[in-house]
Design an enzyme around this catalytic site. Structure first.
Site, PDB file in Angstrom:
ATOM      1  N   VAL A  60      29.521 -14.013  18.631  1.00 25.81           N
ATOM      2  CA  VAL A  60      29.771 -15.352  19.173  1.00 25.81           C
ATOM      3  C   VAL A  60      28.739 -16.380  18.754  1.00 25.81           C
ATOM      4  O   VAL A  60      28.939 -17.581  18.961  1.00 25.81           O
ATOM      5  CB  VAL A  60      29.862 -15.315  20.714  1.00 25.81           C
ATOM      6  CG1 VAL A  60      31.097 -14.555  21.158  1.00 25.81           C
ATOM      7  CG2 VAL A  60      28.593 -14.730  21.330  1.00 25.81           C
ATOM      8  N   ASN A  86      32.228 -15.901  27.907  1.00 22.97           N
ATOM      9  CA  ASN A  86      31.444 -15.097  28.831  1.00 22.97           C
ATOM     10  C   ASN A  86      30.286 -14.352  28.180  1.00 22.97           C
ATOM     11  O   ASN A  86      29.339 -13.964  28.873  1.00 22.97           O
ATOM     12  CB  ASN A  86      32.394 -14.088  29.512  1.00 22.97           C
ATOM     13  CG  ASN A  86      31.668 -13.013  30.260  1.00 22.97           C
ATOM     14  OD1 ASN A  86      31.074 -13.270  31.295  1.00 22.97           O
ATOM     15  ND2 ASN A  86      31.700 -11.790  29.728  1.00 22.97           N
ATOM     16  N   SER A 140      25.353 -19.465  35.576  1.00 26.50           N
ATOM     17  CA  SER A 140      24.618 -18.573  36.462  1.00 26.50           C
ATOM     18  C   SER A 140      24.091 -19.365  37.641  1.00 26.50           C
ATOM     19  O   SER A 140      23.935 -20.593  37.560  1.00 26.50           O
ATOM     20  CB  SER A 140      23.438 -17.929  35.727  1.00 26.50           C
ATOM     21  OG  SER A 140      22.584 -17.225  36.621  1.00 26.50           O
ATOM     22  N   TYR A 154      16.797 -17.650  29.388  1.00 25.36           N
ATOM     23  CA  TYR A 154      18.080 -17.427  30.051  1.00 25.36           C
ATOM     24  C   TYR A 154      18.401 -18.572  31.010  1.00 25.36           C
ATOM     25  O   TYR A 154      19.500 -19.140  30.980  1.00 25.36           O
ATOM     26  CB  TYR A 154      18.039 -16.097  30.804  1.00 25.36           C
ATOM     27  CG  TYR A 154      19.329 -15.728  31.484  1.00 25.36           C
ATOM     28  CD1 TYR A 154      20.321 -15.018  30.803  1.00 25.36           C
ATOM     29  CD2 TYR A 154      19.570 -16.076  32.811  1.00 25.36           C
ATOM     30  CE1 TYR A 154      21.508 -14.673  31.426  1.00 25.36           C
ATOM     31  CE2 TYR A 154      20.753 -15.741  33.442  1.00 25.36           C
ATOM     32  CZ  TYR A 154      21.719 -15.029  32.747  1.00 25.36           C
ATOM     33  OH  TYR A 154      22.897 -14.696  33.375  1.00 25.36           O
ATOM     34  N   ALA A 156      17.234 -21.636  31.090  1.00 26.04           N
ATOM     35  CA  ALA A 156      17.482 -22.886  30.366  1.00 26.04           C
ATOM     36  C   ALA A 156      18.840 -22.868  29.675  1.00 26.04           C
ATOM     37  O   ALA A 156      19.562 -23.882  29.662  1.00 26.04           O
ATOM     38  CB  ALA A 156      16.371 -23.130  29.352  1.00 26.04           C
ATOM     39  N   SER A 157      19.204 -21.732  29.096  1.00 29.17           N
ATOM     40  CA  SER A 157      20.492 -21.646  28.399  1.00 29.17           C
ATOM     41  C   SER A 157      21.645 -21.810  29.375  1.00 29.17           C
ATOM     42  O   SER A 157      22.639 -22.490  29.077  1.00 29.17           O
ATOM     43  CB  SER A 157      20.610 -20.315  27.650  1.00 29.17           C
ATOM     44  OG  SER A 157      20.745 -19.210  28.534  1.00 29.17           O
ATOM     45  N   LYS A 158      21.536 -21.221  30.554  1.00 27.29           N
ATOM     46  CA  LYS A 158      22.620 -21.331  31.531  1.00 27.29           C
ATOM     47  C   LYS A 158      22.689 -22.739  32.124  1.00 27.29           C
ATOM     48  O   LYS A 158      23.776 -23.225  32.463  1.00 27.29           O
ATOM     49  CB  LYS A 158      22.440 -20.287  32.618  1.00 27.29           C
ATOM     50  CG  LYS A 158      22.615 -18.852  32.129  1.00 27.29           C
ATOM     51  CD  LYS A 158      23.981 -18.619  31.494  1.00 27.29           C
ATOM     52  CE  LYS A 158      24.201 -17.171  31.126  1.00 27.29           C
ATOM     53  NZ  LYS A 158      25.563 -16.931  30.556  1.00 27.29           N
TER      54      LYS A 158
END
Length: 255
Positions: A60, A86, A140, A154, A156-158
């Site tokens: 992805v 997802n 999240s 994680y 920051a990405s979410k």
């Protein structure tokens, strides 16, 4: 089978484990034709055969793979009504900002955030042409509050996934495309089980903050995704859909 997704075609990335696996099965139970996207080819082929759908090998984080995924879905099944974006990672190298190096930061963002951008960029033109669709992006609970256990990349990405979801939901609302974000709390998935095995103390710090006193199950998240994907949520877009056992609503947690 109640047929809440009867006649619909759904693409699920990260479909071979955790929330993705539970959602593939839930979608199929409700009548959808499911295209499973993952890197686990043997598991993906078995799962596609189990649910009567298709499997597509897809990294992805690679634009050509993502473009081919959605093109293949249309070629095989004629349309894409639902995209559940997802796939994600939470590697042990992602920790405090003082410990997390740039390579780990970039990799987490490629898989967790850039992939959602690529999937939305690929599927929205398809949905515009067919007159609508439902996109569900996995964010999240850490996208809306600080995490008890630091995972700077994680988190920051979410947060980026959540912000992008809002913008897309607003932008394409009048074209019949709904875009919502699932924000799970800690869920009993292979990622969490790996954390328990490698660092039980860190994992336990997560559980103490859950008012319901347990972690969520993938099937519970799949039911939430089903709601967002189906016509039952037809007046919802640009939404932050928290399924977190009460974490985001708690000031203190009773013991």
């Amino acid at each position: 089978m109640s047929g809440r997704l009867a006649g619909k075609v759904a693409v699920v990335t990260g479909g071979c484990s955790g929330i993705g696996l539970a959602t593939v099965r839930r979608f199929a139970e409700e009548g959808a034709t499911v295209v499973v996207a993952d890197l686990a080819d043997a598991e993906g082929e078995r799962l596609a055969a189990e649910v009567g759908g298709s499997y597509v090998h897809c990294d992805v984080a690679v634009k050509d793979d993502v473009d081919a995924l959605f093109a293949t879905a249309v070629e095989r099944h004629g349309r894409v009504d639902i995209a559940f974006n997802n796939a994600g990672i939470s590697p042990p190298e992602d920790d405090s900002i003082l410990e997390t190096d740039l390579e780990a930061w970039r990799r987490v963002h490629e898989v967790n955030l850039t992939s959602v951008y690529l999937c939305c960029k690929a599927v929205i033109p398809i949905m515009l042409e067919q007159g609508g669709g439902s996109i569900v992006n996995t964010a999240s609970f850490v996208a809306v509050m600080g995490a008890a256990t630091s995972q700077i990349a994680y988190s920051a990405s979410k947060g980026g996934v959540l912000s992008m979801t809002r913008e897309l939901g607003v932008q394409f609302a009048r074209q019949g495309i709904r875009v919502n974000a699932l924000c799970p709390g800690p869920v009993n998935t292979p990622l969490l089980q790996e954390l328990f095995a490698s660092d039980p103390e860190r994992a336990a710090r997560r559980l103490v903050h859950v008012p319901m006193g347990r972690f969520g199950e993938p099937e519970e998240m799949a039911n939430a995704v089903l709601f967002l994907a189906s016509d039952e949520s037809s007046f919802m877009t640009a939404s932050t859909f928290l399924v977190d056992g009460g974490i985001s609503g708690a000031y203190v947690t009773p013991v």
